[in-house]
Design an enzyme around this catalytic site. Structure first.
Site, short mmCIF file in Angstrom:
data_model
loop_
_atom_site.label_atom_id
_atom_site.label_comp_id
_atom_site.label_asym_id
_atom_site.label_seq_id
_atom_site.Cartn_x
_atom_site.Cartn_y
_atom_site.Cartn_z
N ILE A 67 -21.11 26.73 -52.69
CA ILE A 67 -19.92 26.60 -52.13
C ILE A 67 -20.09 26.35 -50.73
CG2 ILE A 67 -19.74 28.86 -52.08
CD1 ILE A 67 -16.61 29.01 -52.51
N SER A 68 -19.33 25.64 -49.82
CA SER A 68 -19.46 25.47 -48.47
C SER A 68 -19.35 26.63 -47.61
CB SER A 68 -18.48 24.17 -48.04
OG SER A 68 -18.72 23.14 -48.70
N GLN A 69 -19.75 26.61 -46.34
CA GLN A 69 -19.64 27.87 -45.52
C GLN A 69 -17.99 27.81 -45.09
OE1 GLN A 69 -21.45 26.54 -41.88
NE2 GLN A 69 -20.82 28.50 -40.59
#
Ligand code: SAH
Length: 230
Positions: A67-69
């Site tokens: 999951i992206s930042q």
């Protein structure tokens, strides 16, 4: 600790995330900030990672994916300039978190995920949480999702060496496209704006995403090698 306390702690952590990681770095679109304040990111990460959900970092979500930042999610969302009316295409559903954020800012979100386990999990969670304008499909997103094209906004959340041509074909006139483009380990966020048959390209910032694996992305062998090394 009661579940009431849990809720409050996550809410506080999310508020801190928005202030310290997102507003502080210049994200100013009030709709984007409101969406980032609303979506319960801790429910999109594996249970054992919930306490890390609001950290300034990407997190593993299984199957070698991430999951992206939070800041990158907010930045890419802001770059799409959504008003609430759009049909948005996302490539790389992953946890479903980015799709949930988009769903609050657009009319319909169509999201394509290559790995069936992730797609099914995200679909179920999004439905349970009430994000009913998100439509999940299993498939090779480098081919887009032609059935509902054209899209006023397209976001790719996995990295490819070049922009997959079918995605620009499915972009509406006046539409915005954003994707991490470049070599294996580090890429540039590229935004493309379509004006008729012209495509205006802007290079934004350096990022590092997991690979987009498909006909117009990296091939499967590359992906295996990356997982082995990473
Ligand atoms: N947007 C996600 C994070 C995505 S990680 C989130 O909010 O959690 C990148 C995802 O892209 C991974 O789940 C990976 O399986 C998926 N992916 C890679 N290649 C793909 C392709 N060709 N089509 C669709 N999904 C792809």
């Amino acid at each position: 600790m009661t579940s009431q306390d849990d809720l409050t702690e996550y809410d506080q952590a999310r508020e801190q995330m928005v202030r310290n990681q997102i507003e502080a770095r210049g994200i100013a679109d009030p709709l984007v900030l409101a969406a980032m304040r609303q979506v319960p990111r801790h429910l999109f990460v594996p249970v054992e990672m919930r306490d890390s959900a609001y950290r300034d970092a990407p997190l593993p979500i299984g199957e070698g994916q991430t999951i992206s930042q939070p800041y990158i999610v907010a930045l890419m969302t802001e770059m799409l300039e959504l008003t609430g009316e759009e049909r948005v295409l996302e490539i790389g559903t992953g946890s479903g978190y980015q799709a949930a954020v988009l769903s609050l800012l657009a009319r319909e979100v169509y999201t394509v995920e290559r790995l069936p386990t992730l797609a099914r999990r995200a679909e179920e969670l999004l439905y349970q949480l009430g994000y009913h304008n998100v439509h999940v499909r299993v498939g090779d997103g480098t081919l887009g999702w032609s059935e509902y094209a054209p899209y006023e906004a397209i976001i790719v959340t996995a990295a490819s060496p070049d922009i997959p041509p079918p995605l620009l074909d499915q972009l509406a006139d006046g539409g915005r496209f954003i994707a991490p483009i470049g070599p294996r380990w580090t890429q540039t966020l590229v935004r493309v704006r379509r004006k008729g048959d012209k495509f205006h390209r802007e290079h934004l910032t350096s990022v590092a995403f997991v690979p987009l694996v498909g006909e117009h992305g990296w091939n499967e062998g590359d992906s295996f090698l990356r997982r082995l090394l990473g």
